[in-house]
Design a protein around this motif. Structure first.
Motif, PDB file in Angstrom:
ATOM      1  N   SER A  36      43.165  36.484  41.647  1.00 36.04           N
ATOM      2  CA  SER A  36      42.237  37.130  40.715  1.00 36.04           C
ATOM      3  C   SER A  36      41.496  38.296  41.346  1.00 36.04           C
ATOM      4  CB  SER A  36      41.235  36.099  40.178  1.00 36.04           C
ATOM      5  OG  SER A  36      40.329  35.692  41.203  1.00 36.04           O
ATOM      6  N   TYR A  37      41.370  38.291  42.680  1.00 36.76           N
ATOM      7  CA  TYR A  37      40.672  39.396  43.348  1.00 36.76           C
ATOM      8  C   TYR A  37      41.487  40.692  43.263  1.00 36.76           C
ATOM      9  CZ  TYR A  37      37.223  36.260  45.415  1.00 36.76           C
ATOM     10  OH  TYR A  37      36.201  35.361  45.604  1.00 36.76           O
ATOM     11  N   TYR A  38      42.777  40.573  43.051  1.00 41.86           N
ATOM     12  CA  TYR A  38      43.632  41.745  43.049  1.00 41.86           C
ATOM     13  C   TYR A  38      44.042  42.178  41.640  1.00 41.86           C
ATOM     14  CZ  TYR A  38      43.799  40.495  47.956  1.00 41.86           C
ATOM     15  OH  TYR A  38      43.447  40.186  49.252  1.00 41.86           O
ATOM     16  N   GLN A  39      43.460  41.536  40.647  1.00 35.16           N
ATOM     17  CA  GLN A  39      43.730  41.910  39.264  1.00 35.16           C
ATOM     18  C   GLN A  39      42.701  42.934  38.805  1.00 35.16           C
ATOM     19  OE1 GLN A  39      43.591  38.181  37.194  1.00 35.16           O
ATOM     20  NE2 GLN A  39      45.496  37.413  38.098  1.00 35.16           N
ATOM     21  N   LYS A  40      43.154  43.951  38.098  1.00 28.61           N
ATOM     22  CA  LYS A  40      42.248  44.985  37.617  1.00 28.61           C
ATOM     23  C   LYS A  40      41.361  44.421  36.511  1.00 28.61           C
ATOM     24  CE  LYS A  40      45.217  48.902  38.764  1.00 28.61           C
ATOM     25  NZ  LYS A  40      45.928  50.115  38.255  1.00 28.61           N
ATOM     26  N   THR A  41      40.069  44.616  36.656  1.00 27.46           N
ATOM     27  CA  THR A  41      39.124  44.137  35.645  1.00 27.46           C
ATOM     28  C   THR A  41      37.901  45.044  35.629  1.00 27.46           C
ATOM     29  OG1 THR A  41      37.713  42.309  34.959  1.00 27.46           O
ATOM     30  CG2 THR A  41      38.116  42.534  37.311  1.00 27.46           C
ATOM     31  N   ARG A  42      37.275  45.148  34.480  1.00 34.60           N
ATOM     32  CA  ARG A  42      36.070  45.972  34.354  1.00 34.60           C
ATOM     33  C   ARG A  42      34.796  45.134  34.379  1.00 34.60           C
ATOM     34  NH1 ARG A  42      37.741  50.202  29.453  1.00 34.60           N
ATOM     35  NH2 ARG A  42      39.585  51.087  30.494  1.00 34.60           N
ATOM     36  N   THR A  43      34.964  43.825  34.558  1.00 31.69           N
ATOM     37  CA  THR A  43      33.790  42.950  34.474  1.00 31.69           C
ATOM     38  C   THR A  43      33.133  42.700  35.827  1.00 31.69           C
ATOM     39  OG1 THR A  43      35.199  40.994  34.706  1.00 31.69           O
ATOM     40  CG2 THR A  43      34.751  41.779  32.473  1.00 31.69           C
ATOM     41  N   ARG A  44      33.709  43.211  36.899  1.00 28.45           N
ATOM     42  CA  ARG A  44      33.112  42.983  38.213  1.00 28.45           C
ATOM     43  C   ARG A  44      31.837  43.790  38.383  1.00 28.45           C
ATOM     44  NH1 ARG A  44      38.689  43.935  41.399  1.00 28.45           N
ATOM     45  NH2 ARG A  44      39.587  41.844  41.244  1.00 28.45           N
ATOM     46  N   ASP A  45      30.853  43.189  39.093  1.00 28.43           N
ATOM     47  CA  ASP A  45      29.651  43.948  39.405  1.00 28.43           C
ATOM     48  C   ASP A  45      29.908  44.784  40.665  1.00 28.43           C
ATOM     49  OD1 ASP A  45      29.442  42.256  41.612  1.00 28.43           O
ATOM     50  OD2 ASP A  45      27.982  40.940  40.647  1.00 28.43           O
ATOM     51  N   ALA A  46      28.926  45.578  41.036  1.00 27.87           N
ATOM     52  CA  ALA A  46      29.103  46.516  42.151  1.00 27.87           C
ATOM     53  C   ALA A  46      29.348  45.785  43.466  1.00 27.87           C
ATOM     54  CB  ALA A  46      27.865  47.408  42.260  1.00 27.87           C
ATOM     55  N   LYS A  47      28.658  44.666  43.685  1.00 26.32           N
ATOM     56  CA  LYS A  47      28.817  43.939  44.942  1.00 26.32           C
ATOM     57  C   LYS A  47      30.230  43.363  45.070  1.00 26.32           C
ATOM     58  CE  LYS A  47      23.916  42.716  45.270  1.00 26.32           C
ATOM     59  NZ  LYS A  47      22.935  41.602  45.205  1.00 26.32           N
ATOM     60  N   THR A  48      30.746  42.832  43.971  1.00 26.24           N
ATOM     61  CA  THR A  48      32.101  42.271  44.015  1.00 26.24           C
ATOM     62  C   THR A  48      33.129  43.369  44.229  1.00 26.24           C
ATOM     63  OG1 THR A  48      31.409  40.494  42.513  1.00 26.24           O
ATOM     64  CG2 THR A  48      33.769  40.855  42.777  1.00 26.24           C
ATOM     65  N   ARG A  49      32.924  44.521  43.596  1.00 22.23           N
ATOM     66  CA  ARG A  49      33.849  45.648  43.810  1.00 22.23           C
ATOM     67  C   ARG A  49      33.818  46.080  45.269  1.00 22.23           C
ATOM     68  NH1 ARG A  49      31.682  47.399  38.788  1.00 22.23           N
ATOM     69  NH2 ARG A  49      30.343  48.927  39.853  1.00 22.23           N
ATOM     70  N   ALA A  50      32.631  46.059  45.880  1.00 20.03           N
ATOM     71  CA  ALA A  50      32.520  46.431  47.298  1.00 20.03           C
ATOM     72  C   ALA A  50      33.254  45.424  48.184  1.00 20.03           C
ATOM     73  CB  ALA A  50      31.045  46.510  47.699  1.00 20.03           C
ATOM     74  N   LEU A  51      33.145  44.139  47.847  1.00 22.68           N
ATOM     75  CA  LEU A  51      33.865  43.110  48.590  1.00 22.68           C
ATOM     76  C   LEU A  51      35.362  43.346  48.518  1.00 22.68           C
ATOM     77  CD1 LEU A  51      34.448  40.345  49.931  1.00 22.68           C
ATOM     78  CD2 LEU A  51      34.118  39.300  47.680  1.00 22.68           C
ATOM     79  N   VAL A  52      35.890  43.535  47.312  1.00 20.70           N
ATOM     80  CA  VAL A  52      37.329  43.715  47.125  1.00 20.70           C
ATOM     81  C   VAL A  52      37.827  44.928  47.902  1.00 20.70           C
ATOM     82  CG1 VAL A  52      39.124  44.216  45.422  1.00 20.70           C
ATOM     83  CG2 VAL A  52      37.339  42.540  44.898  1.00 20.70           C
ATOM     84  N   ALA A  53      37.010  45.975  47.958  1.00 18.65           N
ATOM     85  CA  ALA A  53      37.411  47.192  48.670  1.00 18.65           C
ATOM     86  C   ALA A  53      37.535  46.955  50.170  1.00 18.65           C
ATOM     87  CB  ALA A  53      36.399  48.302  48.398  1.00 18.65           C
ATOM     88  N   GLU A  54      36.799  45.974  50.694  1.00 16.63           N
ATOM     89  CA  GLU A  54      36.814  45.716  52.139  1.00 16.63           C
ATOM     90  C   GLU A  54      37.873  44.698  52.559  1.00 16.63           C
ATOM     91  OE1 GLU A  54      33.436  45.327  54.720  1.00 16.63           O
ATOM     92  OE2 GLU A  54      32.086  45.969  53.114  1.00 16.63           O
TER      93      GLU A  54
END
Length: 420
Positions: A36-54
């Motif tokens: 689920s971390y690698y699925q495109k979604t618009r519901t993530r908050d900024a902190k979760t997007r930052a986590l996924v990017a790292e």
């Protein structure tokens, strides 16, 4: 990587490009959750997007159930303090199980977000409320309890045998008898949360035999049902980390073995600390980590026989007493002493004679002190980013917490004047 993920429950670790653990999570289905971390979604908050990017790599450990994963996640988050576990949690995310009484002689169990500094018992923190509620719901069927202050009113829970039944008492004597059983059951419940389910079951078996011999067949039947219930719980869930003894060696143990020049990773590590106030209420603690995970069922406390302000002598007494129980308590592969060369020198001859490796932890210098067979000492510095460093800090912190809690308990007890 995703194709290798199992569909079983477990704990997963997100690493950054340097290999550092930045997030630990649990899952009922590792494949679905990590994917689920690698699925495109618009519901993530900024902190979760930052986590996924790292995230550069994900590793995992499988467990037998989601509830096993819950308690393992709690233990490992407390060790590694991953930055995104902190960033993604608000003040209400961590959950503790609180067992105690407030304004009443009847204890009850509830979930709270923060320990209140009172004399209640707290277990946690846990990082998912629903699995904890499921665990307590299963426990309540075996060991009924109240989940709010006792008000004496009958309820649906009374009819379902999910309360201790104080509200059903026919007179004062019956009430006191039910309350006595309830408090005994609560002590059993606490032991289960501490990882002592097997010991609690054996105690019930002995009590059942005694009830049968006394021809108290109603009590014996109740105990038999509780024994069956505890055995069933053991097949479905784990309440403390000592049950994870068969996990593969933790990376921290591999690093520690290399740093200390051990022939193999230490599967059982024991940490020791002393706590007192100017030589009064002197206590010692021993905490046990199996395969890098706390085994609370094996923790031990020592009230020192000689009360004095001498940390070296105090530590020697604790280690002397510990070594008398190598057969019944288990044999450590490595002992970590809280303190520097003084504390280490005070006990290393005892442990060397027993064939047990020992190191002192100088938390100020952030280094281990070890001795070889000739008694020469060397220091071992561990990078703060390493798994081994975080494991040592976790062991030392746990030994310190355990000793401080016992010391505080004795100090409070000593402050209460004896009733004549």
């Amino acid at each position: 990587m995703l194709s290798n993920l199992p569909s079983s429950p477990g704990v997963y670790f997100h690493h950054d490009e340097d290999g550092k653990i930045i997030y630990i999570g649990k899952a009922a289905n590792l494949k679905n959750r990590v994917s689920s971390y690698y699925q495109k979604t618009r519901t993530r908050d900024a902190k979760t997007r930052a986590l996924v990017a790292e995230i550069k790599k994900t590793t995992w450990r499988t467990t037998e159930s989601e509830l096993d994963a819950l308690f393992l996640e709690s233990e490992l988050v407390k060790r590694y303090h991953p930055k995104y576990n902190i960033l993604l949690q608000d003040d209400k995310s961590a959950i503790y199980i609180r067992i105690g009484a407030k304004g009443s002689q009847v204890p009850y169990i509830t979930l709270v977000h923060n320990p209140m500094g009172d004399e209640a018992k707290y277990f946690g923190p846990y990082y998912a409320k629903l699995p904890v509620k499921k665990a307590l719901k299963a426990l309540r069927r075996v060991l009924p309890f109240y989940e709010k202050p006792y008000d004496g009113k009958r309820s649906l829970y009374s009819q379902l045998n999910l309360t201790p039944g104080l509200e059903l008492a026919v007179d004062a004597a019956d009430y006191e008898a039910r309350l006595k059983v309830y408090k005994s059951n609560l002590r059993t419940l606490q032991r289960i949360l501490e990882g002592k389910r097997v010991e609690a079951t054996k105690d019930f078996e002995r009590e059942m035999e005694q009830a049968s011999e006394a021809q108290d067949f109603e009590r014996a039947a109740l105990l038999r049902n509780q024994i069956h219930g505890l055995q069933a719980l053991g097949q479905r869930m784990v309440f403390a980390s000592d049950e994870f003894a068969e996990l593969e060696a933790d990376p921290a143990l591999m690093e520690l073995a290399r740093a200390l020049k051990l022939s193999e990773p230490p599967r059982r590590i024991e940490g020791f600390d002393i706590s007192h106030q100017s030589g009064t209420n002197v206590v010692g603690s021993a905490v046990v980590f199996k395969n890098g995970v706390a085994s609370r069922a094996d923790y031990r406390l020592f009230k020192l026989r000689t009360q004095k302000n001498d940390d070296f002598a105090n530590m020697r007494e604790v280690i002397t007493r510990r070594l008398k129980h190598l057969e019944d308590w288990g044999r450590p592969d490595l002992v970590i002493i809280d303190g520097g060369i003084g504390q280490l020198t005070a006990v290393e001859d005892l442990l060397r004679e027993a064939g047990i490796r020992v190191a002192g932890w100088n938390k100020t210098a952030k280094e281990l002190i070890v001795a070889n067979e000739q008694g020469f000492h060397r220091t071992v510095s561990l990078p703060e980013s390493s798994h081994a460093y975080k494991l040592i800090v976790r062991i030392d912190d746990e030994a310190h917490r355990f000793a401080i809690n016992y010391h505080t308990k004795l100090k409070r007890k000593a402050a209460i004047p004896d009733k004549k």
